[in-house]
Design a protein around this motif. Structure first.
Motif, PDB file in Angstrom:
ATOM      1  N   ALA A   1      10.548  84.813  23.106  1.00 38.99           N
ATOM      2  CA  ALA A   1      11.685  83.915  22.864  1.00 38.99           C
ATOM      3  C   ALA A   1      11.254  82.664  22.123  1.00 38.99           C
ATOM      4  O   ALA A   1      12.050  82.028  21.449  1.00 38.99           O
ATOM      5  N   SER A   2       9.990  82.276  22.253  1.00 39.89           N
ATOM      6  CA  SER A   2       9.502  81.053  21.606  1.00 39.89           C
ATOM      7  C   SER A   2       8.553  81.383  20.458  1.00 39.89           C
ATOM      8  O   SER A   2       7.521  80.770  20.283  1.00 39.89           O
ATOM      9  N   ASP A   3       8.918  82.407  19.695  1.00 39.27           N
ATOM     10  CA  ASP A   3       8.050  82.868  18.610  1.00 39.27           C
ATOM     11  C   ASP A   3       7.698  81.764  17.641  1.00 39.27           C
ATOM     12  O   ASP A   3       8.499  80.900  17.333  1.00 39.27           O
ATOM     13  N   CYS A   4       6.487  81.842  17.116  1.00 42.94           N
ATOM     14  CA  CYS A   4       6.168  81.131  15.890  1.00 42.94           C
ATOM     15  C   CYS A   4       6.882  81.868  14.769  1.00 42.94           C
ATOM     16  O   CYS A   4       6.855  83.096  14.709  1.00 42.94           O
ATOM     17  N   THR A   5       7.550  81.141  13.896  1.00 43.48           N
ATOM     18  CA  THR A   5       8.370  81.782  12.870  1.00 43.48           C
ATOM     19  C   THR A   5       7.731  81.764  11.494  1.00 43.48           C
ATOM     20  O   THR A   5       8.391  82.081  10.513  1.00 43.48           O
ATOM     21  N   TYR A   6       6.472  81.387  11.399  1.00 37.15           N
ATOM     22  CA  TYR A   6       5.803  81.314  10.097  1.00 37.15           C
ATOM     23  C   TYR A   6       5.731  82.697   9.450  1.00 37.15           C
ATOM     24  O   TYR A   6       5.333  83.671  10.072  1.00 37.15           O
ATOM     25  N   ALA A   7       6.131  82.772   8.159  1.00 33.49           N
ATOM     26  CA  ALA A   7       6.136  84.057   7.464  1.00 33.49           C
ATOM     27  C   ALA A   7       5.280  84.058   6.201  1.00 33.49           C
ATOM     28  O   ALA A   7       5.029  85.123   5.647  1.00 33.49           O
ATOM     29  N   GLY A   8       4.839  82.898   5.729  1.00 32.20           N
ATOM     30  CA  GLY A   8       4.004  82.882   4.539  1.00 32.20           C
ATOM     31  C   GLY A   8       4.072  81.569   3.798  1.00 32.20           C
ATOM     32  O   GLY A   8       4.854  80.675   4.138  1.00 32.20           O
ATOM     33  N   ALA A   9       3.226  81.453   2.758  1.00 33.91           N
ATOM     34  CA  ALA A   9       3.159  80.218   1.979  1.00 33.91           C
ATOM     35  C   ALA A   9       2.657  80.508   0.581  1.00 33.91           C
ATOM     36  O   ALA A   9       1.964  81.503   0.330  1.00 33.91           O
ATOM     37  N   GLN A  10       3.015  79.629  -0.343  1.00 31.44           N
ATOM     38  CA  GLN A  10       2.433  79.638  -1.680  1.00 31.44           C
ATOM     39  C   GLN A  10       2.555  78.235  -2.253  1.00 31.44           C
ATOM     40  O   GLN A  10       3.358  77.419  -1.784  1.00 31.44           O
ATOM     41  N   GLY A  11       1.744  77.940  -3.251  1.00 36.79           N
ATOM     42  CA  GLY A  11       1.810  76.622  -3.864  1.00 36.79           C
ATOM     43  C   GLY A  11       0.742  76.438  -4.906  1.00 36.79           C
ATOM     44  O   GLY A  11      -0.045  77.345  -5.199  1.00 36.79           O
ATOM     45  N   GLN A  12       0.715  75.245  -5.469  1.00 32.55           N
ATOM     46  CA  GLN A  12      -0.300  74.919  -6.461  1.00 32.55           C
ATOM     47  C   GLN A  12      -0.490  73.412  -6.511  1.00 32.55           C
ATOM     48  O   GLN A  12       0.376  72.637  -6.094  1.00 32.55           O
ATOM     49  N   ALA A  13      -1.638  72.989  -7.027  1.00 31.46           N
ATOM     50  CA  ALA A  13      -1.954  71.572  -7.190  1.00 31.46           C
ATOM     51  C   ALA A  13      -2.708  71.386  -8.492  1.00 31.46           C
ATOM     52  O   ALA A  13      -3.520  72.227  -8.884  1.00 31.46           O
TER      53      ALA A  13
END
Length: 423
Positions: free
Chosen positions: A222-234
């Motif tokens: 019920a208290s899941d972490c909801t992270y599904a991914g990331a992308q970016g640049q600098a």
């Protein structure tokens, strides 16, 4: 909802300590060479906008002050670095128009080899970007490029209901593009660029998010972490001081996208710039006596001066505001204005710390102490004593009393604001 992301924008604004540029026949060998006891401070400013599903949520300005000391050096040149972070955050909430300000502190110990690779951090969330810059093991000439591995570390405990940090590896490309003379100094220019991508399943598999996150992602609660991914640049540009062997200043542009399992997108776009902060140590008995004599000369009541861990501290004891507010009374502004003339004699950064009596809730005490510190800091900036990038604030609530909260006289003493001339 405030979503914050890049509090400490890049590692090289923290860790470029006294490196040496070795000139060889076939170019320059960039290399970190540390000595035990070496120390340096930097100030970095980040201007960031945060979006949820394309809609602007808040704008945040982070002002980061870092002080780094070389604690030990191994035979191969690897150094143990100890860094203290101090961050002032200013948040503008788009939906309400409110502006919130507060400060916080943190620290980290981490190892860095002579080519710039950072490892074995004792703080899972710091530094935010690791191993930037890292240098080629070979000498380079103008126009030459090289690649090195780095690591983005994202603190998403609040955003994704998770305990650990998100770690995303990347490969950065560096190019030595030329030299430039600024204010009589010849600086080497190094341009840096990197992109990153992470799928949440891959992150769980390689253990970067920890077993607790992986179990919730795979099996669901019920208290899941909801992270599904990331992308970016600098994209970064570094001006490197040949003679000092240290960072002179830098600029950066970045964009970061984080995704949750409900198909929400959290975007962070911003710019950053940073500089070396030059200062002289003032935390000694001679300067203490100097300050005490100045306070006596100006006949300033309820002012005390002491040496502390962070520097010389001027305490405005029993400072007066309008009742239960952060509005300074005219008498206190007059006193601070006189103190400002004393502070002008020093160039060091200032830390303004608010304290209050044990009255009301813990949260209200904390907020009031933060607001009052900010009020004093803002007035010093208004007077031109420092600019906003060299004044930091923090609130301590009622956690550090100097007298009993059982009497009115004691509570008056505990309502104080401290101005520290920082070492």
């Amino acid at each position: 909802m405030i979503i914050e992301f890049r509090k400490s924008i890049i590692a090289f604004s923290v860790f470029t300590l006294f490196s040496t540029l070795i000139f060889a026949e076939d170019g320059i060998l960039f290399q970190f060479r540390h000595k035990k006891g070496d120390a340096v401070s930097h100030v970095a400013t980040v201007e960031e906008e945060a979006y949820i599903n394309g809609r602007l949520n808040n704008r945040t300005q982070f002002i980061n002050r870092t002080s780094t000391t070389v604690e030990a050096v191994e035979k191969d040149g690897t150094a143990l670095l100890s860094t203290h972070y101090m961050t002032t955050q200013n948040n503008f909430i788009n939906s309400t128009g409110r502006t919130l300000s507060w400060g916080e502190e943190d620290s980290v110990k981490i190892y860095r080899d002579k080519n710039g690779y950072l490892h074995d951090s004792d703080n899972a969330f710091l530094p935010t970007v690791r191993s930037v810059p890292s240098f080629s093991k070979e000498a380079v000439k103008i126009g030459d490029s090289w690649t090195c591995e780095g690591l983005e570390v994202h603190d998403c405990r609040e955003l994704f209901n998770m305990e650990g940090a998100i770690e995303i590896p990347f490969k950065a490309t560096y190019t030595y593009t030329g030299d430039e003379e600024i204010n009589g100094k010849k600086l080497c220019i190094i341009e840096v660029e990197y992109k990153f991508f992470q799928d949440a399943g891959e992150a769980g598999d390689n253990g970067n998010l920890g077993q607790d996150w992986y179990d919730s992602y795979m099996y669901g609660t019920a208290s899941d972490c909801t992270y599904a991914g990331a992308q970016g640049q600098a994209v970064q540009k570094i001006w490197w001081d040949n003679e000092l062997g240290d960072l002179d200043h830098y600029i950066e542009e970045f964009v970061i996208y984080l995704y949750d399992t409900f198909n929400n997108t959290f975007a962070f776009r911003g710019t950053a710039h940073g500089e070396v902060t030059e200062y002289k140590s003032v935390n000694d008995k001679d300067n203490l006596k100097k300050l005490q004599k100045k306070v006596e000369k100006y006949k300033l009541d309820n002012i005390s001066v002491k040496q502390g861990v962070k520097g010389l501290t001027i305490s405005l004891d029993a400072i007066q505001f309008e009742p239960d507010s952060d509005i300074l009374l005219p008498s206190e502004k007059k006193k601070i204005k006189k103190l400002g003339e004393i502070l002008k004699e020093f160039t060091n950064d200032l830390l303004i710390t608010g304290h209050c009596a044990q009255r009301g809730t813990v949260q209200s005490q904390q907020e009031l102490s933060e607001d009052r510190a900010e009020a004093v800091a803002s007035y010093l900036v208004e007077l031109g004593i420092r600019d906003q990038y060299h004044v930091f604030t923090q609130g301590k609530g009622s956690t550090e009393p100097v007298a009993s909260n059982e009497t009115e006289a004691g509570r008056i003493k505990n309502r104080r604001v401290e101005i520290t001339i920082m070492d």
